[in-house]
Design a protein around this motif. Structure first.
Motif, PDB file in Angstrom:
ATOM      1  N   LEU A  10       0.822  -1.215   0.000  1.00  0.00           N
ATOM      2  CA  LEU A  10       0.000   0.000   0.000  1.00  0.00           C
ATOM      3  C   LEU A  10       0.854   1.262   0.000  1.00  0.00           C
ATOM      4  CD1 LEU A  10      -2.725   1.474   0.080  1.00  0.00           C
ATOM      5  CD2 LEU A  10      -2.612   1.323   2.568  1.00  0.00           C
ATOM      6  N   PRO A  11       1.813   1.423   0.917  1.00  0.00           N
ATOM      7  CA  PRO A  11       2.649   2.626   0.853  1.00  0.00           C
ATOM      8  C   PRO A  11       3.469   2.716  -0.436  1.00  0.00           C
ATOM      9  CG  PRO A  11       3.048   1.437   2.902  1.00  0.00           C
ATOM     10  CD  PRO A  11       2.100   0.630   2.094  1.00  0.00           C
ATOM     11  N   THR A  12       3.861   1.579  -0.991  1.00  0.00           N
ATOM     12  CA  THR A  12       4.614   1.570  -2.245  1.00  0.00           C
ATOM     13  C   THR A  12       3.753   2.089  -3.393  1.00  0.00           C
ATOM     14  OG1 THR A  12       5.961  -0.283  -1.469  1.00  0.00           O
ATOM     15  CG2 THR A  12       5.921   0.120  -3.846  1.00  0.00           C
ATOM     16  N   PHE A  13       2.532   1.583  -3.503  1.00  0.00           N
ATOM     17  CA  PHE A  13       1.627   2.047  -4.561  1.00  0.00           C
ATOM     18  C   PHE A  13       1.244   3.508  -4.370  1.00  0.00           C
ATOM     19  CE2 PHE A  13       0.170  -2.574  -5.145  1.00  0.00           C
ATOM     20  CZ  PHE A  13       1.084  -2.784  -6.159  1.00  0.00           C
ATOM     21  N   CYS A  14       1.063   3.932  -3.112  1.00  0.00           N
ATOM     22  CA  CYS A  14       0.740   5.339  -2.854  1.00  0.00           C
ATOM     23  C   CYS A  14       1.874   6.244  -3.321  1.00  0.00           C
ATOM     24  CB  CYS A  14       0.460   5.566  -1.369  1.00  0.00           C
ATOM     25  SG  CYS A  14      -1.144   4.957  -0.829  1.00  0.00           S
ATOM     26  N   GLU A  15       3.113   5.880  -3.010  1.00  0.00           N
ATOM     27  CA  GLU A  15       4.247   6.691  -3.452  1.00  0.00           C
ATOM     28  C   GLU A  15       4.328   6.702  -4.976  1.00  0.00           C
ATOM     29  OE1 GLU A  15       9.087   7.142  -3.087  1.00  0.00           O
ATOM     30  OE2 GLU A  15       8.080   5.723  -1.766  1.00  0.00           O
ATOM     31  N   LEU A  16       4.095   5.564  -5.598  1.00  0.00           N
ATOM     32  CA  LEU A  16       4.119   5.487  -7.055  1.00  0.00           C
ATOM     33  C   LEU A  16       3.062   6.416  -7.667  1.00  0.00           C
ATOM     34  CD1 LEU A  16       5.176   4.146  -9.657  1.00  0.00           C
ATOM     35  CD2 LEU A  16       3.468   2.353  -9.304  1.00  0.00           C
ATOM     36  N   ALA A  17       1.887   6.489  -7.041  1.00  0.00           N
ATOM     37  CA  ALA A  17       0.801   7.339  -7.541  1.00  0.00           C
ATOM     38  C   ALA A  17       0.976   8.795  -7.143  1.00  0.00           C
ATOM     39  CB  ALA A  17      -0.537   6.827  -7.018  1.00  0.00           C
ATOM     40  N   GLY A  18       1.958   9.077  -6.276  1.00  0.00           N
ATOM     41  CA  GLY A  18       2.199  10.450  -5.850  1.00  0.00           C
ATOM     42  C   GLY A  18       1.214  10.957  -4.816  1.00  0.00           C
ATOM     43  N   ILE A  19       0.671  10.047  -4.019  1.00  0.00           N
ATOM     44  CA  ILE A  19      -0.264  10.446  -2.966  1.00  0.00           C
ATOM     45  C   ILE A  19       0.219   9.948  -1.612  1.00  0.00           C
ATOM     46  CG2 ILE A  19      -2.260  10.488  -4.507  1.00  0.00           C
ATOM     47  CD1 ILE A  19      -3.070   7.751  -3.380  1.00  0.00           C
ATOM     48  N   GLU A  20      -0.277  10.559  -0.567  1.00  0.00           N
ATOM     49  CA  GLU A  20       0.024  10.139   0.797  1.00  0.00           C
ATOM     50  C   GLU A  20      -1.127   9.280   1.311  1.00  0.00           C
ATOM     51  OE1 GLU A  20       2.537  10.783   3.145  1.00  0.00           O
ATOM     52  OE2 GLU A  20       3.734  11.543   1.478  1.00  0.00           O
ATOM     53  N   PRO A  21      -0.848   8.185   2.025  1.00  0.00           N
ATOM     54  CA  PRO A  21      -1.942   7.437   2.662  1.00  0.00           C
ATOM     55  C   PRO A  21      -2.685   8.360   3.629  1.00  0.00           C
ATOM     56  CG  PRO A  21       0.098   6.183   2.740  1.00  0.00           C
ATOM     57  CD  PRO A  21       0.449   7.547   2.234  1.00  0.00           C
ATOM     58  N   SER A  22      -3.989   8.171   3.761  1.00  0.00           N
ATOM     59  CA  SER A  22      -4.806   9.089   4.554  1.00  0.00           C
ATOM     60  C   SER A  22      -4.448   9.077   6.032  1.00  0.00           C
ATOM     61  CB  SER A  22      -6.289   8.773   4.373  1.00  0.00           C
ATOM     62  OG  SER A  22      -6.549   7.432   4.750  1.00  0.00           O
ATOM     63  N   ASN A  23      -3.980   7.952   6.563  1.00  0.00           N
ATOM     64  CA  ASN A  23      -3.610   7.892   7.978  1.00  0.00           C
ATOM     65  C   ASN A  23      -2.383   7.003   8.132  1.00  0.00           C
ATOM     66  OD1 ASN A  23      -3.400   7.780  10.732  1.00  0.00           O
ATOM     67  ND2 ASN A  23      -5.541   7.253  11.096  1.00  0.00           N
ATOM     68  N   LYS A  24      -1.213   7.586   7.971  1.00  0.00           N
ATOM     69  CA  LYS A  24       0.035   6.816   8.012  1.00  0.00           C
ATOM     70  C   LYS A  24       0.301   6.192   9.379  1.00  0.00           C
ATOM     71  CE  LYS A  24       3.609   8.222   5.630  1.00  0.00           C
ATOM     72  NZ  LYS A  24       4.711   9.022   5.073  1.00  0.00           N
ATOM     73  N   THR A  25      -0.329   6.729  10.431  1.00  0.00           N
ATOM     74  CA  THR A  25      -0.055   6.216  11.779  1.00  0.00           C
ATOM     75  C   THR A  25      -0.582   4.803  11.988  1.00  0.00           C
ATOM     76  OG1 THR A  25      -2.068   7.199  12.684  1.00  0.00           O
ATOM     77  CG2 THR A  25      -0.053   8.529  12.767  1.00  0.00           C
ATOM     78  N   ILE A  26      -1.545   4.355  11.173  1.00  0.00           N
ATOM     79  CA  ILE A  26      -2.075   3.004  11.352  1.00  0.00           C
ATOM     80  C   ILE A  26      -1.457   1.989  10.386  1.00  0.00           C
ATOM     81  CG2 ILE A  26      -4.270   3.832  12.284  1.00  0.00           C
ATOM     82  CD1 ILE A  26      -5.524   3.167   9.540  1.00  0.00           C
ATOM     83  N   LEU A  27      -0.533   2.437   9.565  1.00  0.00           N
ATOM     84  CA  LEU A  27       0.104   1.537   8.603  1.00  0.00           C
ATOM     85  C   LEU A  27       1.298   0.819   9.217  1.00  0.00           C
ATOM     86  CD1 LEU A  27       0.172   3.621   5.300  1.00  0.00           C
ATOM     87  CD2 LEU A  27      -1.447   1.845   5.984  1.00  0.00           C
ATOM     88  N   ASP A  28       1.437  -0.449   8.876  1.00  0.00           N
ATOM     89  CA  ASP A  28       2.618  -1.214   9.275  1.00  0.00           C
ATOM     90  C   ASP A  28       3.643  -1.296   8.156  1.00  0.00           C
ATOM     91  OD1 ASP A  28       1.663  -1.830  11.831  1.00  0.00           O
ATOM     92  OD2 ASP A  28       0.563  -3.573  11.086  1.00  0.00           O
ATOM     93  N   GLY A  29       3.266  -0.847   6.969  1.00  0.00           N
ATOM     94  CA  GLY A  29       4.124  -1.009   5.810  1.00  0.00           C
ATOM     95  C   GLY A  29       5.040   0.168   5.549  1.00  0.00           C
ATOM     96  N   TYR A  30       6.040  -0.106   4.727  1.00  0.00           N
ATOM     97  CA  TYR A  30       7.011   0.893   4.276  1.00  0.00           C
ATOM     98  C   TYR A  30       7.015   0.898   2.753  1.00  0.00           C
ATOM     99  CZ  TYR A  30       8.877   0.208   8.985  1.00  0.00           C
ATOM    100  OH  TYR A  30       9.029   0.097  10.348  1.00  0.00           O
TER     101      TYR A  30
END
Length: 137
Positions: A50-70
């Motif tokens: 998820l964070p990888t695809f978000c960076e590829l799309a040029g967007i920030e995840p809506s709530n990074k504090t609940i993500l376990d991914g890098y």
């Protein structure tokens, strides 16, 4: 043994590398030509997509504090730099059950090149391929 993933230790449905390591592939026009057909040796978990695809799309995840991914985008696009296969991820929690677990699979934690596994699968004498290296004949 049909469950053997030799040369990886352990078999399918275990917390050893033979049971948890998987393959994946990335394709698309954004992938540099020099990276096509190459391996990416960094430690990666499914939660990193998820964070990888978000960076590829040029967007920030809506709530990074609940993500376990890098985001692993730089590792995918340029490969692992300077042999640092544990950046940005250096640990993976495979499973966790309560202390005193008497199940076959209780828990496993990998940190860098080390892994601790707790449960019967560590000493399973009924299925040697579950707890050690098992080569097909």
């Amino acid at each position: 043994n049909a469950a053997s993933n030799f040369p990886l230790r352990g078999s399918k449905a275990t917390l050893w590398e033979g049971g948890v390591k998987g393959d994946g592939f990335v394709n698309g026009g954004w992938l540099p030509d020099d990276r096509r057909g190459k391996n990416m040796d960094a430690l990666m978990h499914i939660t990193d997509w998820l964070p990888t695809f978000c960076e590829l799309a040029g967007i920030e995840p809506s709530n990074k504090t609940i993500l376990d991914g890098y985001s692993q985008l730089s590792n995918i696009k340029t490969g692992v730099q300077n042999g640092e296969i544990y950046k940005p991820r250096s640990e993976i929690l495979h499973n966790i059950d309560a202390q005193g677990c008497n199940l076959t699979i209780c828990g496993g934690l990998r940190m860098n090149q080390y892994k601790i596994v707790v449960g019967w699968e560590v000493t399973d004498i009924n299925d040697i391929c579950r707890s050690t290296w098992c080569q097909l004949n």
